[in-house]
Design a protein around this motif. Sequence first.
Motif, mmCIF file in Angstrom:
data_model
loop_
_atom_site.group_PDB
_atom_site.id
_atom_site.type_symbol
_atom_site.label_atom_id
_atom_site.label_comp_id
_atom_site.label_asym_id
_atom_site.label_seq_id
_atom_site.Cartn_x
_atom_site.Cartn_y
_atom_site.Cartn_z
ATOM 1 N N VAL A 84 81.783 -14.626 74.770
ATOM 2 C CA VAL A 84 81.552 -15.112 73.414
ATOM 3 C C VAL A 84 81.187 -13.967 72.467
ATOM 4 C CG1 VAL A 84 79.079 -15.582 73.597
ATOM 5 C CG2 VAL A 84 80.512 -17.006 72.110
ATOM 6 N N LYS A 85 80.628 -12.884 73.009
ATOM 7 C CA LYS A 85 80.267 -11.746 72.152
ATOM 8 C C LYS A 85 81.505 -11.028 71.623
ATOM 9 C CE LYS A 85 75.717 -11.021 74.192
ATOM 10 N NZ LYS A 85 74.788 -10.072 74.855
ATOM 11 N N GLU A 86 82.627 -11.175 72.326
ATOM 12 C CA GLU A 86 83.872 -10.578 71.856
ATOM 13 C C GLU A 86 84.582 -11.491 70.854
ATOM 14 O OE1 GLU A 86 86.198 -9.701 75.289
ATOM 15 O OE2 GLU A 86 84.641 -8.475 76.240
ATOM 16 N N THR A 87 84.292 -12.781 70.920
ATOM 17 C CA THR A 87 84.910 -13.737 69.996
ATOM 18 C C THR A 87 83.830 -14.668 69.441
ATOM 19 O OG1 THR A 87 85.424 -15.158 71.892
ATOM 20 C CG2 THR A 87 87.186 -13.711 71.081
ATOM 21 N N PRO A 88 82.956 -14.144 68.589
ATOM 22 C CA PRO A 88 81.859 -14.970 68.065
ATOM 23 C C PRO A 88 82.339 -16.151 67.238
ATOM 24 C CG PRO A 88 82.010 -12.877 66.881
ATOM 25 C CD PRO A 88 82.918 -12.756 68.055
ATOM 26 N N GLU A 89 83.639 -16.157 66.887
ATOM 27 C CA GLU A 89 84.170 -17.298 66.133
ATOM 28 C C GLU A 89 84.042 -18.605 66.925
ATOM 29 O OE1 GLU A 89 86.014 -14.699 67.058
ATOM 30 O OE2 GLU A 89 86.247 -13.488 65.252
ATOM 31 N N LEU A 90 83.902 -18.488 68.258
ATOM 32 C CA LEU A 90 83.775 -19.680 69.080
ATOM 33 C C LEU A 90 82.517 -20.481 68.748
ATOM 34 C CD1 LEU A 90 84.919 -18.302 72.562
ATOM 35 C CD2 LEU A 90 86.144 -19.916 71.109
ATOM 36 N N CYS A 91 81.538 -19.832 68.117
ATOM 37 C CA CYS A 91 80.333 -20.559 67.715
ATOM 38 C C CYS A 91 80.670 -21.678 66.738
ATOM 39 C CB CYS A 91 79.320 -19.607 67.082
ATOM 40 S SG CYS A 91 78.670 -18.360 68.210
ATOM 41 N N GLN A 92 81.782 -21.527 66.018
ATOM 42 C CA GLN A 92 82.189 -22.584 65.093
ATOM 43 C C GLN A 92 82.546 -23.869 65.835
ATOM 44 O OE1 GLN A 92 81.917 -22.474 61.854
ATOM 45 N NE2 GLN A 92 81.103 -20.395 62.004
ATOM 46 N N MET A 93 82.868 -23.738 67.127
ATOM 47 C CA MET A 93 83.131 -24.934 67.930
ATOM 48 C C MET A 93 81.858 -25.769 68.033
ATOM 49 S SD MET A 93 85.253 -26.695 69.890
ATOM 50 C CE MET A 93 86.537 -25.595 70.491
ATOM 51 N N THR A 94 80.723 -25.089 68.306
ATOM 52 C CA THR A 94 79.449 -25.798 68.373
ATOM 53 C C THR A 94 79.142 -26.473 67.045
ATOM 54 O OG1 THR A 94 78.546 -24.302 70.053
ATOM 55 C CG2 THR A 94 76.960 -25.505 68.703
ATOM 56 N N SER A 95 79.323 -25.716 65.961
ATOM 57 C CA SER A 95 79.044 -26.264 64.637
ATOM 58 C C SER A 95 79.895 -27.495 64.345
ATOM 59 C CB SER A 95 79.281 -25.188 63.579
ATOM 60 O OG SER A 95 79.094 -25.700 62.279
ATOM 61 N N SER A 96 81.186 -27.420 64.648
ATOM 62 C CA SER A 96 82.074 -28.533 64.303
ATOM 63 C C SER A 96 81.849 -29.749 65.197
ATOM 64 C CB SER A 96 83.540 -28.086 64.384
ATOM 65 O OG SER A 96 83.857 -27.608 65.676
ATOM 66 N N VAL A 97 81.508 -29.533 66.473
ATOM 67 C CA VAL A 97 81.222 -30.668 67.351
ATOM 68 C C VAL A 97 79.946 -31.367 66.899
ATOM 69 C CG1 VAL A 97 80.554 -31.342 69.686
ATOM 70 C CG2 VAL A 97 82.472 -29.777 69.348
ATOM 71 N N PHE A 98 78.875 -30.579 66.682
ATOM 72 C CA PHE A 98 77.609 -31.167 66.231
ATOM 73 C C PHE A 98 77.787 -31.846 64.872
ATOM 74 C CE2 PHE A 98 74.482 -28.213 68.701
ATOM 75 C CZ PHE A 98 75.063 -28.639 69.893
ATOM 76 N N GLY A 99 78.471 -31.138 63.949
ATOM 77 C CA GLY A 99 78.638 -31.673 62.611
ATOM 78 C C GLY A 99 79.550 -32.885 62.569
ATOM 79 N N GLY A 100 80.615 -32.859 63.371
ATOM 80 C CA GLY A 100 81.550 -33.973 63.376
ATOM 81 C C GLY A 100 80.915 -35.249 63.886
ATOM 82 N N ILE A 101 80.157 -35.163 64.962
ATOM 83 C CA ILE A 101 79.486 -36.347 65.513
ATOM 84 C C ILE A 101 78.447 -36.879 64.530
ATOM 85 C CG2 ILE A 101 78.002 -37.176 67.374
ATOM 86 C CD1 ILE A 101 79.406 -35.196 69.232
ATOM 87 N N ALA A 102 77.691 -35.946 63.913
ATOM 88 C CA ALA A 102 76.680 -36.374 62.947
ATOM 89 C C ALA A 102 77.328 -37.045 61.743
ATOM 90 C CB ALA A 102 75.845 -35.167 62.502
ATOM 91 N N ALA A 103 78.425 -36.467 61.240
ATOM 92 C CA ALA A 103 79.093 -37.049 60.068
ATOM 93 C C ALA A 103 79.642 -38.431 60.375
ATOM 94 C CB ALA A 103 80.214 -36.123 59.601
ATOM 95 N N ARG A 104 80.180 -38.625 61.581
ATOM 96 C CA ARG A 104 80.743 -39.928 61.928
ATOM 97 C C ARG A 104 79.643 -40.989 62.004
ATOM 98 N NH1 ARG A 104 83.293 -38.480 65.922
ATOM 99 N NH2 ARG A 104 85.419 -38.468 65.120
ATOM 100 N N ASN A 105 78.447 -40.607 62.412
ATOM 101 C CA ASN A 105 77.369 -41.580 62.584
ATOM 102 C C ASN A 105 76.459 -41.718 61.370
ATOM 103 O OD1 ASN A 105 77.159 -42.628 65.626
ATOM 104 N ND2 ASN A 105 77.920 -40.507 65.679
#
Length: 503
Positions: A84-105
């Motif tokens: 993940v240190k070579e591709t820190p963009e993967l952190c956006q996966m965490t953001s979008s999963v957390f944010g998507g579930i929260a937005a739906r609920n």
Amino acid sequence: MWKKHNEQFSHQDNSVQYLGLSACSCFEETVRKQLEFQDALTRDQYTDVIIEIKNQIGGEFSRASSGEADIRVENTRCPFGAQVKETPELCQMTSSVFGGIAARNFGYAQVELRKRIAVGDSVCDVAIYLNREDHQPRRGDEYFFQDGELISKLNDTDAIVQVTDKTDRYWCGCGDTETASVQKPQTLVIGDSKAIRDVTDAIEIVAPTMANMLLGGETGVGKELIARAIHATSGRNPEKFIAVNCAAIAESLIESALFGHEKGAFTGAYNVHKGFFERACSGTLFLDEIDGLSLTSQAKLLRVLQEGEFERVGGRQLIKTDIRIIVASNRKLKDLVSAGEFRKDLFYRLNIVTINIPPLRERRDDIVALVDHFLKKLSVKYQKPPKSLGEQAWLKMMHYDWPGNIRELENVLENAFLFAKTEVIENISIEVSDSEVDQTHHSLIQSTKEKVSRNVEIKLLHDALARCSGNVSAVAREMGITPRAIHQKLKKHRIDADEYRTK
């Protein structure tokens, strides 16, 4: 479909957001079934869901203290592994999963990645804000659920990612955390007696294994030092070593101290206290005076050792534990089992490998090395010139039985170091009768059969030569014997007085 309003924004970052938003509904549905959540999620249930999702794909997420306006979770191991240190963009996966579930609920969410392992932080710290009216200029992406679509507005850009709620759902993979190669450090155990060599040999054999260990021995023999040596020579040495004295914690607090606790308040705030098991994540937990635990606490400890997981007091989430357990007792646990004071099943769980540390009176030939070590430490600690023991002090040290073992030895030396007015310490605060000293003097000075006597005599000669700059006559006067006797001793021990003259 996803659309991009900013041509400068990277396609890769947008794709990660799209992937996370696409997958989050599948993630949520799967975990909802596991946790038996049927209706709209509450704040607490939402937190349980996102933690369970991340931990099932390899993370180590848990709740963190939060206020009324936010929900916070922390992670000590990235589910994407070291890459993940070579591709820190993967952190956006965490953001979008957390944010998507929260937005739906809840209709809206803003996700702030406060700390990230991907950019060198020791943990990931994620805050989720659910109140749209409370929007602040935070560094976090915003998520909306409108007309069956999930929409993400990316921070610091005008890029927007959106997916329909009917998008195909799928789970994403995870990487394995790489095990860092570590250089084996030197052992921390001081001494060269047969008894202590047996201990260090055992450390070298069992330290690289996963075996739980039981350390036995009298008070003050250095059980914590041995535990630290085991940790230092194991593959866990880059991680934490946490020592806990079980007898010093009140029975009503022991479960909370070991496993942590969670508490919600009427204001909506959520307070989390991490226990010793959680704080020692991936490292070593040393439980000293394990016999001080009640039978009830022993049962809870046994469950953790058997299942490899626990719950915080007041919490609902199972937290996996990956730590090594080393326990110690100054009483024989086997006798306590027979007396009904210690659980038999816990004893056998802990008694996989046992190391008994001998008392100092059974390893007197280590006293010279220990005294030398502690006097050097004291010189550094108090920023004073080095000091050494005189002959009478040595005689007392070697005869005394040391009921407090190494801890008592260190305390006696510190007291003597502070109050000695010269660089030669003659007075030490231990009681030994004159007849005992005379008997010890005979065994130390006239007998060379025992290793203890030889080591002490060599140490005395080296210290005296250093003080007297190699002047044999001065050494003889200090020790109260003839220069000829000194020359004989130097010859016997192959000590060259000239080396001290040149210095």
